[in-house]
Motif scaffolding. Structure first.
Motif, PDB file in Angstrom:
ATOM      1  N   SER A   1       4.680   4.418   1.620  1.00 33.60           N
ATOM      2  CA  SER A   1       4.623   5.885   1.594  1.00 33.60           C
ATOM      3  C   SER A   1       5.968   6.527   1.875  1.00 33.60           C
ATOM      4  O   SER A   1       6.346   7.502   1.224  1.00 33.60           O
ATOM      5  CB  SER A   1       3.618   6.404   2.615  1.00 33.60           C
ATOM      6  OG  SER A   1       2.413   5.718   2.505  1.00 33.60           O
ATOM      7  N   VAL A   2       6.702   6.014   2.872  1.00 31.33           N
ATOM      8  CA  VAL A   2       7.992   6.642   3.214  1.00 31.33           C
ATOM      9  C   VAL A   2       9.093   5.586   3.314  1.00 31.33           C
ATOM     10  O   VAL A   2      10.055   5.760   4.047  1.00 31.33           O
ATOM     11  CB  VAL A   2       7.913   7.458   4.532  1.00 31.33           C
ATOM     12  CG1 VAL A   2       7.049   8.685   4.363  1.00 31.33           C
ATOM     13  CG2 VAL A   2       7.399   6.619   5.687  1.00 31.33           C
TER      14      VAL A   2
ATOM     15  N   GLU B   1      -0.360   4.402   1.824  1.00 27.02           N
ATOM     16  CA  GLU B   1      -1.522   5.025   2.465  1.00 27.02           C
ATOM     17  C   GLU B   1      -1.446   6.539   2.605  1.00 27.02           C
ATOM     18  O   GLU B   1      -2.462   7.195   2.738  1.00 27.02           O
ATOM     19  CB  GLU B   1      -1.720   4.406   3.863  1.00 27.02           C
ATOM     20  CG  GLU B   1      -2.237   2.995   3.767  1.00 27.02           C
ATOM     21  CD  GLU B   1      -2.360   2.327   5.114  1.00 27.02           C
ATOM     22  OE1 GLU B   1      -1.934   2.935   6.126  1.00 27.02           O
ATOM     23  OE2 GLU B   1      -2.876   1.196   5.150  1.00 27.02           O
ATOM     24  N   LEU B   2      -0.239   7.103   2.615  1.00 31.55           N
ATOM     25  CA  LEU B   2      -0.137   8.548   2.814  1.00 31.55           C
ATOM     26  C   LEU B   2      -0.250   9.331   1.504  1.00 31.55           C
ATOM     27  O   LEU B   2      -0.304  10.550   1.509  1.00 31.55           O
ATOM     28  CB  LEU B   2       1.197   8.912   3.490  1.00 31.55           C
ATOM     29  CG  LEU B   2       1.450   8.270   4.848  1.00 31.55           C
ATOM     30  CD1 LEU B   2       2.790   8.728   5.407  1.00 31.55           C
ATOM     31  CD2 LEU B   2       0.339   8.619   5.821  1.00 31.55           C
ATOM     32  N   MET B   3      -0.281   8.617   0.381  1.00 30.34           N
ATOM     33  CA  MET B   3      -0.340   9.303  -0.917  1.00 30.34           C
ATOM     34  C   MET B   3      -1.783   9.502  -1.339  1.00 30.34           C
ATOM     35  O   MET B   3      -2.616   8.605  -1.180  1.00 30.34           O
ATOM     36  CB  MET B   3       0.320   8.437  -1.994  1.00 30.34           C
ATOM     37  CG  MET B   3       1.797   8.440  -1.981  1.00 30.34           C
ATOM     38  SD  MET B   3       2.424   9.757  -3.022  1.00 30.34           S
ATOM     39  CE  MET B   3       2.480   8.911  -4.555  1.00 30.34           C
ATOM     40  N   SER B   4      -2.068  10.679  -1.913  1.00 30.38           N
ATOM     41  CA  SER B   4      -3.365  10.905  -2.543  1.00 30.38           C
ATOM     42  C   SER B   4      -3.132  10.868  -4.044  1.00 30.38           C
ATOM     43  O   SER B   4      -2.019  11.138  -4.501  1.00 30.38           O
ATOM     44  CB  SER B   4      -3.906  12.278  -2.171  1.00 30.38           C
ATOM     45  OG  SER B   4      -4.122  12.341  -0.785  1.00 30.38           O
TER      46      SER B   4
ATOM     47  N   SER C   1       8.686   9.379  -1.020  1.00 29.04           N
ATOM     48  CA  SER C   1       9.101   9.598   0.364  1.00 29.04           C
ATOM     49  C   SER C   1       9.442  11.052   0.623  1.00 29.04           C
ATOM     50  O   SER C   1       9.340  11.534   1.740  1.00 29.04           O
ATOM     51  CB  SER C   1      10.345   8.771   0.692  1.00 29.04           C
ATOM     52  OG  SER C   1      10.021   7.418   0.811  1.00 29.04           O
TER      53      SER C   1
ATOM     54  N   SER D   1      -5.673   0.763  -0.703  1.00 32.95           N
ATOM     55  CA  SER D   1      -4.721  -0.288  -0.330  1.00 32.95           C
ATOM     56  C   SER D   1      -5.146  -1.633  -0.909  1.00 32.95           C
ATOM     57  O   SER D   1      -6.340  -1.883  -1.068  1.00 32.95           O
ATOM     58  CB  SER D   1      -4.660  -0.417   1.190  1.00 32.95           C
ATOM     59  OG  SER D   1      -4.213   0.788   1.740  1.00 32.95           O
TER      60      SER D   1
ATOM     61  N   LYS E   1      -7.170   9.152  -0.856  1.00 37.00           N
ATOM     62  CA  LYS E   1      -5.890   8.481  -0.610  1.00 37.00           C
ATOM     63  C   LYS E   1      -5.805   7.227  -1.475  1.00 37.00           C
ATOM     64  O   LYS E   1      -6.831   6.655  -1.836  1.00 37.00           O
ATOM     65  CB  LYS E   1      -5.803   8.067   0.869  1.00 37.00           C
ATOM     66  CG  LYS E   1      -5.718   9.268   1.814  1.00 37.00           C
ATOM     67  CD  LYS E   1      -4.267   9.551   2.138  1.00 37.00           C
ATOM     68  CE  LYS E   1      -4.099  10.566   3.234  1.00 37.00           C
ATOM     69  NZ  LYS E   1      -3.757  11.897   2.802  1.00 37.00           N
TER      70      LYS E   1
ATOM     71  N   ASP F   1       4.063  -0.745   4.148  1.00 37.86           N
ATOM     72  CA  ASP F   1       3.523   0.377   3.372  1.00 37.86           C
ATOM     73  C   ASP F   1       4.691   1.122   2.713  1.00 37.86           C
ATOM     74  O   ASP F   1       5.763   1.241   3.301  1.00 37.86           O
ATOM     75  CB  ASP F   1       2.758   1.313   4.310  1.00 37.86           C
ATOM     76  CG  ASP F   1       2.085   2.446   3.575  1.00 37.86           C
ATOM     77  OD1 ASP F   1       1.025   2.199   2.978  1.00 37.86           O
ATOM     78  OD2 ASP F   1       2.627   3.570   3.581  1.00 37.86           O
TER      79      ASP F   1
ATOM     80  N   SER G   1       0.839  -1.199   0.000  1.00 40.83           N
ATOM     81  CA  SER G   1       0.000   0.000   0.000  1.00 40.83           C
ATOM     82  C   SER G   1       0.877   1.255   0.000  1.00 40.83           C
ATOM     83  O   SER G   1       2.091   1.172   0.191  1.00 40.83           O
ATOM     84  CB  SER G   1      -0.872   0.000   1.252  1.00 40.83           C
ATOM     85  OG  SER G   1      -0.040  -0.067   2.402  1.00 40.83           O
TER      86      SER G   1
ATOM     87  N   ASN H   1      -1.448  13.853  -5.620  1.00 39.83           N
ATOM     88  CA  ASN H   1       0.008  14.018  -5.489  1.00 39.83           C
ATOM     89  C   ASN H   1       0.738  13.636  -6.777  1.00 39.83           C
ATOM     90  O   ASN H   1       1.821  14.143  -7.058  1.00 39.83           O
ATOM     91  CB  ASN H   1       0.572  13.155  -4.349  1.00 39.83           C
ATOM     92  CG  ASN H   1       0.027  13.538  -2.990  1.00 39.83           C
ATOM     93  OD1 ASN H   1      -0.328  12.690  -2.178  1.00 39.83           O
ATOM     94  ND2 ASN H   1      -0.059  14.841  -2.728  1.00 39.83           N
TER      95      ASN H   1
END
Ligand code: HEC
Length: 301
Positions: A151-152, A72-75, A263, A130, A127, A149, A70, A78
């Motif tokens: 995201s970073v 999860e922090l990305m929309s 990231s 997932s 977002k 995940d 996943s 972005n």
């Protein structure tokens, strides 16, 4: 003149010191037989992302990794922001259309006017959807280890993009295993046989311990450990529209590039602001020096 020299030396130190310091954090020891690491454009003081690499890496993520990992922090929006795979400063309408079209392939839950949960196509503000509804489902589907995940992930792992690249390209080739899923080591470092536990995959770059499955001198057990992710990349796993040959190494380097952007999407702002600040400080130092000379011109000191 001393002050001037000190200023210049200080500036040079700051300018030269930064890339070295950044690189020191991430580089892994190059062991015998290792192929060279890609030359990441985002490392160093002038760091920026290679737009084509980010685009290709996004394709690799969507076509391969997104089945399990996943973000999860990305929309979805972005993806159309500066540095992102759909960003096109010359045609903002096209960027928007691409983001909308991409988002609409996914379905998200929404509560309707009657309080029922219904599904609708995702919008740019949503977002990333997932692949699994929760971490339990994710680990149950992957032999007990949930795919982390993304995201970073490049910030979260020591070695950053180098680590991602090494991990993806570091699995032994299928032909290196014997019929019982064992690897035979016979080189300067180690002599012995390593058995790969069922459902796990040996990788020299994954943190762990190979001691339990190693028949050979314990002091020379192979580096690395076992992870629940099978090898993901092979030549031609993805077909690129821009004609770049999709070798395993190219796919790994591109997806690591995309994950580095995800990231730290604001890196380019940061490096260009940093440069502007350095130039400003340089001229400020000059100005201060000459005003000092001017003010004390006729004073004995
Ligand atoms: C079939 C599912 C699946 C796919 C597809 C997949 N992975 Fe994984 N991945 C996993 C699982 C499961 C783990 C956790 C392994 C563990 O901890 O033992 C993992 C772990 C990782 C890790 C983290 C290792 C660590 O340090 O914790 C990275 C990096 C990674 N995957 C990269 C990728 C990339 C890049 C892709 C796409 C090219 C990808 N994965 C595709 C299942 C998958």
């Amino acid at each position: 003149m001393k002050l001037m020299k000190a200023c210049i030396a200080g500036l040079a130190l700051v300018g030269l010191g930064t890339p070295a310091a950044l690189a020191a954090g991430g580089t892994m020891p190059l062991e015998k037989g290792d192929t060279p690491l890609p030359d990441w454009e985002f490392d160093g003081v002038f760091g920026k992302y290679d737009k084509n690499a980010v685009q290709r890496g996004f394709q690799v993520y969507v076509e391969v990794c997104a089945a399990c990992h996943s973000m999860e922090l990305m929309s979805y929006r972005n993806l159309g922001e500066p540095g992102g795979p759909f960003y096109n400063p010359d045609d903002p309408a096209l960027t928007e259309a691409l983001v909308k079209e991409f988002a609409a392939q996914y379905m998200v839950d929404e509560v309707d006017d009657f309080g029922d949960t219904v599904q609708r196509p995702a919008r740019p503000s949503d977002k990333f959807v997932s692949p699994y509804p929760n971490v339990q489902a994710a680990s149950a589907a992957n032999g007990g280890a949930a795919p982390p995940d993304f995201s970073v992930i490049v910030k979260a792992r020591a070695g950053g993009a180098d680590y991602i690249y090494r991990l993806l390209t570091g699995y032994p080739d299928a032909e290196e295993f014997d019929s019982e899923n064992r690897l035979h080591f016979d080189d300067d470092h180690s002599h012995g046989v390593l058995t790969q536990p069922a459902g796990l995959y040996y990788n020299p770059y994954f943190a762990g311990d190979t001691g339990g499955n190693w028949e050979g001198d314990p002091r020379h057990k192979p580096p690395g450990g076992y992870l629940a992710m099978p090898p993901q990349l092979s030549d031609f796993r993805v077909e690129y529209a821009d004609g770049t040959p999709p070798t395993k190494e190219q796919l790994a380097s591109d997806v690591a590039h995309f994950l580095a952007w995800a990231s730290e999407p604001k890196l380019e702002n940061r490096t260009s602001l940093g440069m502007a600040v350095m130039i400003y400080l340089f001229f400020l130092a000059l100005l201060v020096y000459f005003s000092y000379k001017q003010i004390w011109r006729n004073v004995e000191h």
